[in-house]
Design a protein around this motif. Structure first.
Motif, PDB file in Angstrom:
ATOM      1  N   VAL A  21     -23.989  10.548  20.341  1.00  0.00           N
ATOM      2  CA  VAL A  21     -24.680  11.750  19.856  1.00  0.00           C
ATOM      3  C   VAL A  21     -26.175  11.461  19.823  1.00  0.00           C
ATOM      4  O   VAL A  21     -26.619  10.522  19.175  1.00  0.00           O
ATOM      5  CB  VAL A  21     -24.170  12.153  18.454  1.00  0.00           C
ATOM      6  N   LEU A  22     -26.939  12.275  20.538  1.00  0.00           N
ATOM      7  CA  LEU A  22     -28.394  12.130  20.595  1.00  0.00           C
ATOM      8  C   LEU A  22     -29.027  13.210  19.726  1.00  0.00           C
ATOM      9  O   LEU A  22     -28.728  14.392  19.872  1.00  0.00           O
ATOM     10  CB  LEU A  22     -28.897  12.251  22.031  1.00  0.00           C
ATOM     11  N   GLY A  31     -38.889   5.366  22.055  1.00  0.00           N
ATOM     12  CA  GLY A  31     -38.350   4.399  23.004  1.00  0.00           C
ATOM     13  C   GLY A  31     -36.892   4.693  23.296  1.00  0.00           C
ATOM     14  O   GLY A  31     -36.254   5.529  22.675  1.00  0.00           O
ATOM     15  N   VAL A  32     -36.368   3.986  24.263  1.00  0.00           N
ATOM     16  CA  VAL A  32     -34.969   4.159  24.640  1.00  0.00           C
ATOM     17  C   VAL A  32     -34.114   3.021  24.099  1.00  0.00           C
ATOM     18  O   VAL A  32     -32.920   2.991  24.325  1.00  0.00           O
ATOM     19  CB  VAL A  32     -34.853   4.300  26.177  1.00  0.00           C
ATOM     20  N   SER A  33     -34.739   2.102  23.335  1.00  0.00           N
ATOM     21  CA  SER A  33     -34.000   0.917  22.897  1.00  0.00           C
ATOM     22  C   SER A  33     -32.841   1.271  21.968  1.00  0.00           C
ATOM     23  O   SER A  33     -31.748   0.724  22.118  1.00  0.00           O
ATOM     24  CB  SER A  33     -34.948  -0.077  22.219  1.00  0.00           C
ATOM     25  N   GLY A  34     -33.019   2.165  21.016  1.00  0.00           N
ATOM     26  CA  GLY A  34     -31.933   2.526  20.099  1.00  0.00           C
ATOM     27  C   GLY A  34     -30.763   3.177  20.814  1.00  0.00           C
ATOM     28  O   GLY A  34     -29.635   2.691  20.757  1.00  0.00           O
ATOM     29  N   PRO A  35     -31.000   4.299  21.517  1.00  0.00           N
ATOM     30  CA  PRO A  35     -29.907   4.921  22.266  1.00  0.00           C
ATOM     31  C   PRO A  35     -29.376   4.019  23.383  1.00  0.00           C
ATOM     32  O   PRO A  35     -28.191   4.032  23.685  1.00  0.00           O
ATOM     33  CB  PRO A  35     -30.535   6.187  22.853  1.00  0.00           C
ATOM     34  N   GLY A  36     -30.245   3.224  23.964  1.00  0.00           N
ATOM     35  CA  GLY A  36     -29.809   2.314  25.028  1.00  0.00           C
ATOM     36  C   GLY A  36     -28.849   1.249  24.524  1.00  0.00           C
ATOM     37  O   GLY A  36     -27.841   0.941  25.167  1.00  0.00           O
ATOM     38  N   ASP A  37     -29.152   0.684  23.350  1.00  0.00           N
ATOM     39  CA  ASP A  37     -28.254  -0.311  22.760  1.00  0.00           C
ATOM     40  C   ASP A  37     -26.915   0.314  22.400  1.00  0.00           C
ATOM     41  O   ASP A  37     -25.854  -0.290  22.612  1.00  0.00           O
ATOM     42  CB  ASP A  37     -28.890  -0.936  21.522  1.00  0.00           C
ATOM     43  N   ALA A  38     -26.942   1.531  21.864  1.00  0.00           N
ATOM     44  CA  ALA A  38     -25.696   2.218  21.516  1.00  0.00           C
ATOM     45  C   ALA A  38     -24.879   2.528  22.766  1.00  0.00           C
ATOM     46  O   ALA A  38     -23.654   2.356  22.777  1.00  0.00           O
ATOM     47  CB  ALA A  38     -26.007   3.504  20.750  1.00  0.00           C
ATOM     48  N   LEU A  39     -25.544   2.953  23.843  1.00  0.00           N
ATOM     49  CA  LEU A  39     -24.855   3.235  25.099  1.00  0.00           C
ATOM     50  C   LEU A  39     -24.234   1.969  25.675  1.00  0.00           C
ATOM     51  O   LEU A  39     -23.083   1.970  26.115  1.00  0.00           O
ATOM     52  CB  LEU A  39     -25.812   3.871  26.102  1.00  0.00           C
ATOM     53  N   ARG A  40     -24.983   0.893  25.651  1.00  0.00           N
ATOM     54  CA  ARG A  40     -24.480  -0.380  26.173  1.00  0.00           C
ATOM     55  C   ARG A  40     -23.233  -0.824  25.402  1.00  0.00           C
ATOM     56  O   ARG A  40     -22.241  -1.266  25.984  1.00  0.00           O
ATOM     57  CB  ARG A  40     -25.568  -1.454  26.109  1.00  0.00           C
ATOM     58  N   ALA A  41     -23.264  -0.682  24.072  1.00  0.00           N
ATOM     59  CA  ALA A  41     -22.109  -1.064  23.252  1.00  0.00           C
ATOM     60  C   ALA A  41     -20.894  -0.192  23.575  1.00  0.00           C
ATOM     61  O   ALA A  41     -19.770  -0.697  23.653  1.00  0.00           O
ATOM     62  CB  ALA A  41     -22.464  -0.955  21.771  1.00  0.00           C
ATOM     63  N   LEU A  42     -21.102   1.109  23.786  1.00  0.00           N
ATOM     64  CA  LEU A  42     -19.994   1.991  24.121  1.00  0.00           C
ATOM     65  C   LEU A  42     -19.422   1.683  25.497  1.00  0.00           C
ATOM     66  O   LEU A  42     -18.206   1.752  25.702  1.00  0.00           O
ATOM     67  CB  LEU A  42     -20.435   3.459  24.054  1.00  0.00           C
ATOM     68  N   GLY A  57     -26.505  18.424  22.211  1.00  0.00           N
ATOM     69  CA  GLY A  57     -26.668  19.712  21.537  1.00  0.00           C
ATOM     70  C   GLY A  57     -27.751  19.679  20.472  1.00  0.00           C
ATOM     71  O   GLY A  57     -28.395  20.691  20.215  1.00  0.00           O
ATOM     72  N   GLY A  58     -27.976  18.533  19.840  1.00  0.00           N
ATOM     73  CA  GLY A  58     -28.986  18.426  18.790  1.00  0.00           C
ATOM     74  C   GLY A  58     -30.274  17.788  19.254  1.00  0.00           C
ATOM     75  O   GLY A  58     -31.065  17.312  18.454  1.00  0.00           O
ATOM     76  N   LEU A  59     -30.498  17.769  20.559  1.00  0.00           N
ATOM     77  CA  LEU A  59     -31.670  17.100  21.116  1.00  0.00           C
ATOM     78  C   LEU A  59     -32.957  17.858  20.854  1.00  0.00           C
ATOM     79  O   LEU A  59     -34.031  17.286  20.855  1.00  0.00           O
ATOM     80  CB  LEU A  59     -31.480  16.901  22.622  1.00  0.00           C
ATOM     81  N   GLY A  60     -32.849  19.138  20.609  1.00  0.00           N
ATOM     82  CA  GLY A  60     -34.046  19.922  20.351  1.00  0.00           C
ATOM     83  C   GLY A  60     -34.540  20.614  21.600  1.00  0.00           C
ATOM     84  O   GLY A  60     -33.845  20.681  22.603  1.00  0.00           O
ATOM     85  N   PRO A  61     -35.764  21.113  21.555  1.00  0.00           N
ATOM     86  CA  PRO A  61     -36.286  21.834  22.716  1.00  0.00           C
ATOM     87  C   PRO A  61     -36.422  20.894  23.916  1.00  0.00           C
ATOM     88  O   PRO A  61     -36.893  19.772  23.773  1.00  0.00           O
ATOM     89  CB  PRO A  61     -37.652  22.346  22.256  1.00  0.00           C
ATOM     90  N   PRO A  62     -35.977  21.361  25.083  1.00  0.00           N
ATOM     91  CA  PRO A  62     -36.042  20.501  26.256  1.00  0.00           C
ATOM     92  C   PRO A  62     -37.484  20.276  26.703  1.00  0.00           C
ATOM     93  O   PRO A  62     -38.329  21.152  26.597  1.00  0.00           O
ATOM     94  CB  PRO A  62     -35.259  21.255  27.316  1.00  0.00           C
ATOM     95  N   GLY A  63     -37.722  19.079  27.166  1.00  0.00           N
ATOM     96  CA  GLY A  63     -39.036  18.718  27.671  1.00  0.00           C
ATOM     97  C   GLY A  63     -38.927  17.470  28.519  1.00  0.00           C
ATOM     98  O   GLY A  63     -37.834  16.915  28.712  1.00  0.00           O
ATOM     99  N   LEU A  64     -40.041  17.017  29.021  1.00  0.00           N
ATOM    100  CA  LEU A  64     -40.017  15.845  29.887  1.00  0.00           C
ATOM    101  C   LEU A  64     -39.636  14.574  29.136  1.00  0.00           C
ATOM    102  O   LEU A  64     -39.100  13.644  29.728  1.00  0.00           O
ATOM    103  CB  LEU A  64     -41.363  15.685  30.584  1.00  0.00           C
ATOM    104  N   ALA A  65     -39.879  14.523  27.829  1.00  0.00           N
ATOM    105  CA  ALA A  65     -39.459  13.359  27.050  1.00  0.00           C
ATOM    106  C   ALA A  65     -37.933  13.268  27.016  1.00  0.00           C
ATOM    107  O   ALA A  65     -37.365  12.179  27.136  1.00  0.00           O
ATOM    108  CB  ALA A  65     -40.020  13.432  25.634  1.00  0.00           C
ATOM    109  N   ALA A  66     -37.252  14.398  26.885  1.00  0.00           N
ATOM    110  CA  ALA A  66     -35.785  14.409  26.916  1.00  0.00           C
ATOM    111  C   ALA A  66     -35.274  14.035  28.301  1.00  0.00           C
ATOM    112  O   ALA A  66     -34.296  13.291  28.433  1.00  0.00           O
ATOM    113  CB  ALA A  66     -35.260  15.782  26.505  1.00  0.00           C
TER     114      ALA A  66
END
Length: 130
Positions: A21-22, A31-42, A57-66
């Protein structure tokens, strides 16, 4: 009534991939380290063919950062032999991903270049070639 734990493997539903869940909003400084570590573990603990569902769904308004975050997560998944699938993306996020050329798989939709289930293409004899 209670039951003692049964020795052996736990019950695992092999048909349902793990879900990451993002939450947003995502900023360019994130950074991508938090979600990246969670993805790697999964992916390492998975066993569902290397697929991880990313609930955006909870990512917020779409943009280039997303888009940057999802591109990096997809790259990380590919490097470890897996892939990500999006759940509940905003239509604007899907349009933005298509615009930048990052066609990610969306849960509940057929993959690109695959016909929808139940659709058959047929050619009638005598039809002119287009």
């Amino acid at each position: 009534m209670s039951y003692a734990p049964v020795p052996g493997l736990t019950d695992v539903d092999a048909m349902r991939p793990p879900v990451l869940v993002l939450r947003g909003p995502v900023t360019p400084d994130d950074g991508v380290s938090g979600p990246g570590d969670a993805l790697r573990a999964l992916l390492e603990g998975g066993g569902t063919g290397g697929v991880v569902v990313c609930d955006v769904g909870g990512l917020g308004p779409p943009g280039l950062a997303a888009v940057n975050l999802l591109a990096r997560l997809q790259l990380l998944a590919r490097r470890t032999g897996g892939r990500i699938r999006l759940r509940d993306p905003d239509p604007a996020l899907c349009s933005l991903l298509d615009l930048v050329g990052l066609g990610l798989e969306v849960e509940g939709q057929p993959a690109q270049r695959e016909p929808a289930p139940g659709v058959e293409e047929a050619v009638e004899p005598g039809d002119p070639a287009v």
